[in-house]
Design an enzyme around this catalytic site. Structure first.
Site, short mmCIF file in Angstrom:
data_model
loop_
_atom_site.label_atom_id
_atom_site.label_comp_id
_atom_site.label_asym_id
_atom_site.label_seq_id
_atom_site.Cartn_x
_atom_site.Cartn_y
_atom_site.Cartn_z
N SER A 240 1.10 -1.88 0.13
CA SER A 240 -0.07 0.00 0.02
C SER A 240 0.91 1.46 0.22
O SER A 240 0.83 2.52 -0.75
CB SER A 240 -1.49 0.18 1.37
OG SER A 240 -0.42 -0.69 2.67
N HIS A 270 -1.79 -9.31 1.89
CA HIS A 270 -1.15 -7.72 2.84
C HIS A 270 -2.60 -7.50 3.69
O HIS A 270 -2.70 -8.16 4.45
CB HIS A 270 -1.79 -6.72 1.64
CG HIS A 270 -1.03 -5.11 2.26
ND1 HIS A 270 -0.41 -5.38 3.40
CD2 HIS A 270 -0.72 -4.32 1.56
CE1 HIS A 270 0.32 -3.68 3.62
NE2 HIS A 270 0.11 -3.19 2.32
N HIS A 317 5.54 -12.81 7.36
CA HIS A 317 5.66 -11.13 7.06
C HIS A 317 7.13 -10.95 6.38
O HIS A 317 8.47 -12.10 6.59
CB HIS A 317 5.83 -10.17 8.06
CG HIS A 317 5.59 -8.19 8.38
ND1 HIS A 317 6.82 -8.06 8.22
CD2 HIS A 317 4.64 -7.86 8.71
CE1 HIS A 317 6.83 -7.02 7.54
NE2 HIS A 317 5.38 -7.43 7.55
N ARG A 326 2.71 -4.75 16.91
CA ARG A 326 1.87 -3.81 16.45
C ARG A 326 0.71 -5.18 17.03
O ARG A 326 -0.71 -4.93 17.43
CB ARG A 326 1.21 -4.04 15.06
CG ARG A 326 2.10 -2.64 14.80
CD ARG A 326 2.10 -2.88 13.24
NE ARG A 326 2.41 -3.65 12.28
CZ ARG A 326 2.44 -4.18 11.21
NH1 ARG A 326 1.41 -3.06 9.89
NH2 ARG A 326 2.67 -4.57 10.72
N ASP A 372 -2.32 -8.26 11.45
CA ASP A 372 -3.68 -8.37 11.61
C ASP A 372 -4.31 -10.06 11.86
O ASP A 372 -5.80 -10.39 12.55
CB ASP A 372 -3.81 -9.39 10.46
CG ASP A 372 -3.39 -8.06 8.95
OD1 ASP A 372 -3.71 -6.73 8.73
OD2 ASP A 372 -2.63 -8.15 7.82
N1 AMX Z 1 1.07 -19.64 5.82
C1 AMX Z 1 1.44 -20.48 5.05
N2 AMX Z 1 2.90 -20.81 3.91
C2 AMX Z 1 3.06 -18.97 4.31
C3 AMX Z 1 2.88 -18.18 5.39
C4 AMX Z 1 1.54 -18.68 6.17
N3 AMX Z 1 1.65 -17.99 7.47
N4 AMX Z 1 3.58 -17.30 5.09
C5 AMX Z 1 4.76 -17.06 4.35
N5 AMX Z 1 4.02 -19.22 3.62
C6 AMX Z 1 4.80 -19.38 2.80
C7 AMX Z 1 5.01 -18.77 1.53
O1 AMX Z 1 4.19 -18.72 0.66
C8 AMX Z 1 5.66 -18.54 0.80
O2 AMX Z 1 5.56 -19.97 -0.01
P1 AMX Z 1 6.25 -20.40 -1.04
O3 AMX Z 1 7.91 -20.69 -2.07
O4 AMX Z 1 5.32 -22.10 -1.76
O5 AMX Z 1 5.78 -19.43 -1.91
C9 AMX Z 1 7.04 -19.36 1.32
O6 AMX Z 1 6.49 -19.74 2.97
C10 AMX Z 1 8.31 -18.34 1.81
O7 AMX Z 1 7.74 -16.42 1.97
P2 AMX Z 1 7.88 -15.91 2.60
O8 AMX Z 1 9.51 -15.69 2.15
O9 AMX Z 1 8.61 -16.34 4.36
O10 AMX Z 1 7.28 -14.86 2.93
P3 AMX Z 1 6.68 -13.26 1.53
O11 AMX Z 1 7.67 -12.62 2.55
O12 AMX Z 1 6.98 -14.14 0.66
O13 AMX Z 1 5.49 -13.11 2.33
C11 AMX Z 1 3.51 -12.45 3.47
C12 AMX Z 1 4.92 -12.51 3.36
C13 AMX Z 1 2.84 -11.72 4.68
C14 AMX Z 1 2.79 -12.33 2.04
C15 AMX Z 1 3.43 -14.49 3.92
O14 AMX Z 1 3.25 -14.18 4.92
C16 AMX Z 1 1.38 -14.60 3.93
O15 AMX Z 1 1.03 -14.95 2.88
N6 AMX Z 1 1.20 -14.24 5.21
C17 AMX Z 1 -0.08 -14.83 5.49
C18 AMX Z 1 -0.65 -13.37 4.80
C19 AMX Z 1 -1.14 -12.32 6.25
O16 AMX Z 1 -1.24 -11.97 7.25
N7 AMX Z 1 -0.80 -11.03 5.41
C20 AMX Z 1 -0.71 -10.19 5.71
C21 AMX Z 1 1.24 -9.32 6.25
C22 AMX Z 1 0.87 -8.29 6.80
C23 AMX Z 1 0.00 -7.50 6.04
O17 AMX Z 1 0.22 -7.01 5.44
N8 AMX Z 1 -1.13 -6.50 6.69
#
Ligand code: AMX
Length: 443
Positions: A240, A270, A317, A326, A372
């Site tokens: 964002s 996000h 994250h 947070r 979140d």
């Molecule tokens: N559950 C399951 N798998 C997860 C995970 C979770 N909560 N978080 C990360 N992973 C997986 C990723 O999907 C990725 O898998 P892939 O290799 O098959 O694509 C792998 O772990 C490596 O990811 P990462 O390097 O640890 O995270 P990232 O920087 O790529 O992504 C984020 C970060 C937040 C998008 C991810 O942790 C996620 O999808 N979390 C769940 C959604 C969420 O809570 N989002 C809110 C974030 C905060 C915000 O912006 N509001």
């Protein structure tokens, strides 16, 4: 006594030579390098943005203008009888890096009150939209619909000089931010309360009036203040913030830029994760069919989600590598205000179990909860049960940070953003050492 705008101008004039010196004398100094993994993997960790508004340490979490979350809450003037500061004081603090006095804060409160009225056409447009439109779509459209109010466009067309760009941006940002709680409340009551709108209370502050227009009694005003401040800023690289910055870098005004940023916040990876957390919990409880939740069945449900190829919402994250402060700030709020709430207890149980499950699963780099994972529980407790709406609350808060950043982008004359792309073949050639990275040519 200096006003916010005068204080901001003094800060801008103090800061400008620092940026100008860096560009003039040190433009070629390297601050990092980019790997193939980063080019394909979402530019993770690439140092290519500059902001002084907040800084995110992977282990400590966010600092606003150098202050941690507890330090920020402690330093700023509070609304009488409330535990949390005025959002208006936080706006001053983010813009200038200085803690305002009580009197300065009250002046900003008055200024916001005078800019709060939402143009009638916003309501007309929202009412013309299909009622099952997602509230984030409505929120983004409402912001965009007000673009005709942009002073920046008017001044730009009159031939404003570049070093004046910050001034109408500050005015636009304040005008827009002051309206957002009323716009959000209008969407909420339009969608979920038969369009029975509650007029603004001209005496109330940003958080207080939001609670009033939503129709929620105390202490929801404090919930709103806490929530907006916590969600305001998280450096510049998140979707964002970066989207807002990118769009604004074309000198698109803040209405265009914030609307775009809000669209990015609406993604499930996000900001939408806060509604996804509640949806996950409700589905889990439905499956239990009245049985009590235990660590065992929570663990099983987490594994079921992962095995179905889905993410655990509210965990992980891109930058953080520990529990999000947070999350902790909201947990402490719950411990004080709703310690026996069954949903809060369940969220705590997930917190106990999920990091172990995610570690065993072995994919995520950060098995700890983010902002979140906790936020929906508080909203639910105080009666805001329409979880589709939760990301709009995030959006009102996020606006504080990205509008501050955009004002400073303009003040420091940051350039239009234009990173360089390469082709897959070029990457293959560099990887196989057929060519050197330096041979990829000039930007
Ligand atoms: N559950 C399951 N798998 C997860 C995970 C979770 N909560 N978080 C990360 N992973 C997986 C990723 O999907 C990725 O898998 P892939 O290799 O098959 O694509 C792998 O772990 C490596 O990811 P990462 O390097 O640890 O995270 P990232 O920087 O790529 O992504 C984020 C970060 C937040 C998008 C991810 O942790 C996620 O999808 N979390 C769940 C959604 C969420 O809570 N989002 C809110 C974030 C905060 C915000 O912006 N509001």
């Amino acid at each position: 006594m200096a006003t916010l705008k005068e204080t901001l101008l003094a800060k801008i004039q103090e800061h400008r030579p620092r940026t100008q010196k860096l560009v003039k004398e040190h433009a070629n100094v390297k601050i990092g390098e980019v790997t193939i993994g980063q080019a394909i993997g979402g530019a993770r960790g690439v140092r290519m943005l500059v902001t002084d508004i907040s800084y995110l340490d992977p282990f400590e979490g966010i600092r606003f203008r150098g202050k941690t979350i507890p330090e920020t809450f402690a330093a700023l003037p509070k609304v009488p009888g409330s535990d949390y500061p005025y959002v208006e004081a936080f706006w001053w603090f983010l813009l200038t890096g200085e803690v305002p006095t009580e009197q300065q804060t009250l002046e900003v409160v008055k200024d916001f009150q005078s800019r709060r009225a939402v143009p009638a056409y916003v309501g007309d447009m929202l009412r013309a939209m299909a009622r099952d439109t997602h509230p984030m779509t409505m929120f983004s459209a409402a912001i965009l619909s007000m673009q005709r109010e942009a002073l920046f466009v008017k001044r730009y067309n009159e031939g404003m000089k570049k070093d004046e760009h910050w001034e109408p941006t500050y005015e636009d940002s304040t005008n827009l931010l002051a309206k957002l709680p009323s716009v959000a409340a209008m969407i909420y009551r339009l969608k979920y309360k038969d369009d029975k709108q509650i007029p603004a209370d001209p005496k109330l502050d940003f958080g207080g009036n939001f609670a009033h227009q939503m129709g929620f009694p105390k202490p929801y005003d404090d919930v709103a203040r806490m929530y907006f401040i916590l969600h305001s800023d998280h450096e510049s690289g998140n979707v964002s913030a970066h989207t807002t910055h990118l769009v604004a870098s074309a000198l698109s005004d803040v209405y265009y830029a914030l609307s775009a940023g809000i669209n990015g916040l609406a993604g499930p990876l996000h900001g939408l994760a806060n509604q996804e957390v509640l949806r996950w919990i409700m589905k889990f409880q439905e499956k239990l069919g009245g049985k009590e939740s235990t660590e065992e069945n929570v663990k099983q449900a987490l594994w079921d989600t992962l095995k179905a190829g889905q993410v655990i919402p509210g965990y992980g994250h891109a930058v953080l590598r520990k529990t999000d402060p947070r999350y902790i700030a909201q947990m402490e709020f719950c411990q004080k205000n709703l310690p026996n709430d069954p949903l809060f207890k369940l969220v705590n149980m997930i917190y106990k179990v999920a990091p172990g499950v995610l570690t065993e699963h072995g994919k995520t780099k950060n098995p700890w909860p983010n902002v979140d994972a906790q936020s929906g529980v508080i909203q639910w407790y105080y009666g805001l049960k329409e979880w589709d709406f939760y990301t709009v609350l995030f959006g009102v808060g996020r606006a504080i940070g990205v509008l501050t950043n955009t004002t400073w982008d303009r003040a420091l004359g940051y350039a239009i953003e234009r990173p360089k792309s390469v082709t897959t073949k070029m990457l293959e050639d560099v990887a196989s050492q057929a060519i050197k990275a330096d041979d990829l040519g000039a930007d």
